[in-house]
Design a protein around this motif. Structure first.
Motif, PDB file in Angstrom:
ATOM      1  N   THR A  17     -25.391   1.981   0.384  1.00 42.67           N
ATOM      2  CA  THR A  17     -25.009   2.044  -0.991  1.00 42.67           C
ATOM      3  C   THR A  17     -26.405   1.589  -2.006  1.00 42.67           C
ATOM      4  O   THR A  17     -26.715   0.442  -1.547  1.00 42.67           O
ATOM      5  CB  THR A  17     -23.761   1.414  -1.269  1.00 42.67           C
ATOM      6  OG1 THR A  17     -22.814   1.885  -0.700  1.00 42.67           O
ATOM      7  CG2 THR A  17     -23.564   1.221  -2.878  1.00 42.67           C
ATOM      8  N   ASP A  73     -27.846   0.842  -5.051  1.00 43.55           N
ATOM      9  CA  ASP A  73     -27.371   0.168  -6.516  1.00 43.55           C
ATOM     10  C   ASP A  73     -28.568   0.396  -7.323  1.00 43.55           C
ATOM     11  O   ASP A  73     -29.528  -0.412  -7.111  1.00 43.55           O
ATOM     12  CB  ASP A  73     -26.943  -1.202  -6.236  1.00 43.55           C
ATOM     13  CG  ASP A  73     -26.288  -1.784  -7.596  1.00 43.55           C
ATOM     14  OD1 ASP A  73     -26.810  -2.022  -8.680  1.00 43.55           O
ATOM     15  OD2 ASP A  73     -25.205  -2.162  -7.450  1.00 43.55           O
ATOM     16  N   GLU A  80     -13.770   3.691  -6.614  1.00 38.34           N
ATOM     17  CA  GLU A  80     -14.125   2.752  -5.709  1.00 38.34           C
ATOM     18  C   GLU A  80     -13.189   1.383  -5.781  1.00 38.34           C
ATOM     19  O   GLU A  80     -13.328   0.804  -6.761  1.00 38.34           O
ATOM     20  CB  GLU A  80     -15.436   2.223  -5.521  1.00 38.34           C
ATOM     21  CG  GLU A  80     -16.016   1.618  -4.741  1.00 38.34           C
ATOM     22  CD  GLU A  80     -17.528   1.292  -4.495  1.00 38.34           C
ATOM     23  OE1 GLU A  80     -18.081   2.133  -4.027  1.00 38.34           O
ATOM     24  OE2 GLU A  80     -17.900   0.125  -4.983  1.00 38.34           O
ATOM     25  N   VAL A  91     -18.250  -0.320   1.578  1.00 41.84           N
ATOM     26  CA  VAL A  91     -19.512  -0.845   1.325  1.00 41.84           C
ATOM     27  C   VAL A  91     -19.141  -2.240   1.428  1.00 41.84           C
ATOM     28  O   VAL A  91     -18.018  -3.006   1.246  1.00 41.84           O
ATOM     29  CB  VAL A  91     -19.561  -0.743  -0.301  1.00 41.84           C
ATOM     30  CG1 VAL A  91     -20.771  -1.414  -0.997  1.00 41.84           C
ATOM     31  CG2 VAL A  91     -19.400   0.855  -0.809  1.00 41.84           C
ATOM     32  N   HIS A 133     -24.167   3.173  -6.590  1.00 40.04           N
ATOM     33  CA  HIS A 133     -23.647   2.435  -7.632  1.00 40.04           C
ATOM     34  C   HIS A 133     -24.594   2.385  -8.783  1.00 40.04           C
ATOM     35  O   HIS A 133     -25.832   2.134  -8.922  1.00 40.04           O
ATOM     36  CB  HIS A 133     -23.824   1.037  -7.184  1.00 40.04           C
ATOM     37  CG  HIS A 133     -22.479   0.400  -6.221  1.00 40.04           C
ATOM     38  ND1 HIS A 133     -22.401  -0.841  -5.905  1.00 40.04           N
ATOM     39  CD2 HIS A 133     -21.529   1.308  -6.032  1.00 40.04           C
ATOM     40  CE1 HIS A 133     -21.231  -0.701  -5.030  1.00 40.04           C
ATOM     41  NE2 HIS A 133     -20.992   0.401  -5.198  1.00 40.04           N
ATOM     42  N   VAL A 138     -16.315   6.265   2.576  1.00 43.53           N
ATOM     43  CA  VAL A 138     -17.330   5.170   2.578  1.00 43.53           C
ATOM     44  C   VAL A 138     -16.741   3.664   2.382  1.00 43.53           C
ATOM     45  O   VAL A 138     -15.779   3.476   1.496  1.00 43.53           O
ATOM     46  CB  VAL A 138     -18.277   5.293   1.324  1.00 43.53           C
ATOM     47  CG1 VAL A 138     -19.322   4.327   1.282  1.00 43.53           C
ATOM     48  CG2 VAL A 138     -19.082   6.493   1.545  1.00 43.53           C
ATOM     49  N   HIS A 158     -14.796  -1.191  -1.316  1.00 40.44           N
ATOM     50  CA  HIS A 158     -15.850  -2.437  -1.301  1.00 40.44           C
ATOM     51  C   HIS A 158     -15.107  -3.416  -0.654  1.00 40.44           C
ATOM     52  O   HIS A 158     -14.357  -3.888  -1.427  1.00 40.44           O
ATOM     53  CB  HIS A 158     -16.273  -2.760  -2.667  1.00 40.44           C
ATOM     54  CG  HIS A 158     -17.665  -3.386  -2.875  1.00 40.44           C
ATOM     55  ND1 HIS A 158     -17.763  -4.306  -2.060  1.00 40.44           N
ATOM     56  CD2 HIS A 158     -18.776  -2.877  -3.446  1.00 40.44           C
ATOM     57  CE1 HIS A 158     -18.897  -4.731  -2.318  1.00 40.44           C
ATOM     58  NE2 HIS A 158     -19.560  -4.030  -3.498  1.00 40.44           N
ATOM     59  N   THR A 205     -20.940   6.280  -8.183  1.00 36.28           N
ATOM     60  CA  THR A 205     -19.835   5.376  -8.633  1.00 36.28           C
ATOM     61  C   THR A 205     -20.442   4.375  -9.788  1.00 36.28           C
ATOM     62  O   THR A 205     -21.252   3.889  -9.458  1.00 36.28           O
ATOM     63  CB  THR A 205     -19.641   4.276  -7.309  1.00 36.28           C
ATOM     64  OG1 THR A 205     -19.393   5.053  -6.197  1.00 36.28           O
ATOM     65  CG2 THR A 205     -18.331   3.315  -7.945  1.00 36.28           C
ATOM     66  N   GLU A 229     -25.903  -2.769   1.429  1.00 38.28           N
ATOM     67  CA  GLU A 229     -26.298  -2.431   0.087  1.00 38.28           C
ATOM     68  C   GLU A 229     -27.552  -3.284  -0.618  1.00 38.28           C
ATOM     69  O   GLU A 229     -27.782  -4.466   0.089  1.00 38.28           O
ATOM     70  CB  GLU A 229     -25.164  -2.874  -1.040  1.00 38.28           C
ATOM     71  CG  GLU A 229     -25.594  -2.781  -2.461  1.00 38.28           C
ATOM     72  CD  GLU A 229     -24.341  -2.910  -3.463  1.00 38.28           C
ATOM     73  OE1 GLU A 229     -24.498  -3.167  -4.796  1.00 38.28           O
ATOM     74  OE2 GLU A 229     -23.156  -3.022  -2.946  1.00 38.28           O
ATOM     75  N   ASN A 237     -23.717   6.290  -0.910  1.00 38.81           N
ATOM     76  CA  ASN A 237     -22.957   5.905  -1.950  1.00 38.81           C
ATOM     77  C   ASN A 237     -24.078   5.307  -3.026  1.00 38.81           C
ATOM     78  O   ASN A 237     -25.127   4.838  -2.650  1.00 38.81           O
ATOM     79  CB  ASN A 237     -22.038   4.954  -1.740  1.00 38.81           C
ATOM     80  CG  ASN A 237     -20.976   4.654  -3.006  1.00 38.81           C
ATOM     81  OD1 ASN A 237     -21.042   5.185  -3.917  1.00 38.81           O
ATOM     82  ND2 ASN A 237     -20.488   3.349  -2.884  1.00 38.81           N
ATOM     83  N   SER A 270     -14.108   5.371  -2.117  1.00 41.75           N
ATOM     84  CA  SER A 270     -14.603   4.456  -1.181  1.00 41.75           C
ATOM     85  C   SER A 270     -14.037   3.073  -1.574  1.00 41.75           C
ATOM     86  O   SER A 270     -13.170   2.810  -2.568  1.00 41.75           O
ATOM     87  CB  SER A 270     -16.200   4.306  -1.633  1.00 41.75           C
ATOM     88  OG  SER A 270     -16.245   3.989  -3.097  1.00 41.75           O
ATOM     89  N   THR A 307     -21.543   0.946   4.655  1.00 41.99           N
ATOM     90  CA  THR A 307     -22.920   0.945   4.277  1.00 41.99           C
ATOM     91  C   THR A 307     -23.101  -0.383   4.009  1.00 41.99           C
ATOM     92  O   THR A 307     -22.196  -1.226   3.521  1.00 41.99           O
ATOM     93  CB  THR A 307     -22.867   1.847   2.996  1.00 41.99           C
ATOM     94  OG1 THR A 307     -22.097   1.136   1.963  1.00 41.99           O
ATOM     95  CG2 THR A 307     -22.422   3.135   3.139  1.00 41.99           C
TER      96      THR A 307
END
Length: 263
Positions: free
Chosen positions: A162, A164, A31, A95, A189, A93, A61, A228, A133, A187, A59, A131
């Motif tokens: 996403t 997490d 990512e 994020v 994390h 993806v 971020h 991820t 989070e 996704n 992905s 996405t």
């Protein structure tokens, strides 16, 4: 289910050093996090550097709010940059969670702007999932910290998340969290949480979260999104592995463990 590693594992090294460490650890997918090491590197340079190391970006971020503040660029602009990189790299993806802005010493919520960005970008003719989070601690209160409000937003807008694990840990059980949000998750994390020392983003199997059972639940529910690993080896408050050699060993061991568990 592809297993990747976030380039946010470091932010004090150069982008080349980060990619070299990840390559040595056996990383095949990443990512790409626009953190201190990557936010001012042009896209072609990033793409060439990953290609040279046979690493694929799965992905992208956008940067944390502090970097967005420093650059003066809005979340919308950063999402557009992330979209372009994702399209060039073949990633699915993006994020983003630029949920606040600091101006002249004052903190302002960007929740409504963020929600609009998530809705608007997901309505575009694109193969990319944009996405938001979930969070626990933020510099400015946000809907993303409240599981019920976050779920309500996702249900009303039919957008994506996403998930997490270390952010969800102070909120509740990560398995319950996954099952609550699974319809919207594109996704994950993945990291552990050490409750005794309040250390988040720990390497898996080194904290208190039910990581092994969590992986089993992903398989039982036929989860097909990204997985991820998101660690922080540069923070002395988070990281207990001080040498790069140890960090490479941990990453390699975690990747091999996940590969075995996922079959």
């Amino acid at each position: 289910m592809l297993v990747s590693v976030s380039t946010g594992v470091y932010y004090q090294k150069s982008y080349k050093e980060i990619l070299d460490v990840l390559k040595e650890a056996g990383t095949k997918y990443i990512e790409l996090f626009f953190n201190d090491a990557f936010y001012n590197i042009d896209m072609e340079t990033i793409l060439n550097a990953t290609f040279e190391r046979d690493i694929k970006i799965t992905s992208v971020h956008t940067p944390l709010p502090a970097i967005a503040d420093k650059t003066g660029m809005s979340e919308h602009i950063w999402m557009k940059k992330a979209q372009i990189l994702a399209e060039k790299a073949g990633a699915e993806v993006v994020v983003t969670h630029i949920l606040s802005q600091k101006k002249k010493g004052q903190m302002y919520s960007l929740d409504e702007e963020h929600k609009k960005n998530i809705i608007d970008f997901n309505r575009m003719d694109s193969n990319i999932y944009f996405t938001t989070e979930n969070h626990s601690y933020l510099r400015c209160p946000s809907f993303a910290q409240n599981p019920e409000k976050l779920l309500e937003f996702l249900e009303e807008t039919d957008t994506y998340l996403t998930f997490d694990t270390t952010h969800y840990a102070p909120t509740g059980d990560i398995i319950d969290g996954f099952l609550k949000f699974k319809k919207y998750i594109k996704n994950i994390h993945l990291s552990d949480y050490d409750f005794k020392n309040q250390r988040d983003h720990q390497p898996i199997l080194e904290g208190d979260l039910p990581i092994e059972r969590f992986i089993e639940i992903l398989k039982e529910n036929n989860y097909q999104g990204c997985l991820t690993l998101e660690y922080d080896f540069d923070s002395s408050k988070r990281c207990t592995h001080n040498s790069v050699e140890d960090q490479i060993y941990i990453l390699r061991r975690n990747l091999e463990w996940l590969e075995k568990k996922l079959g």
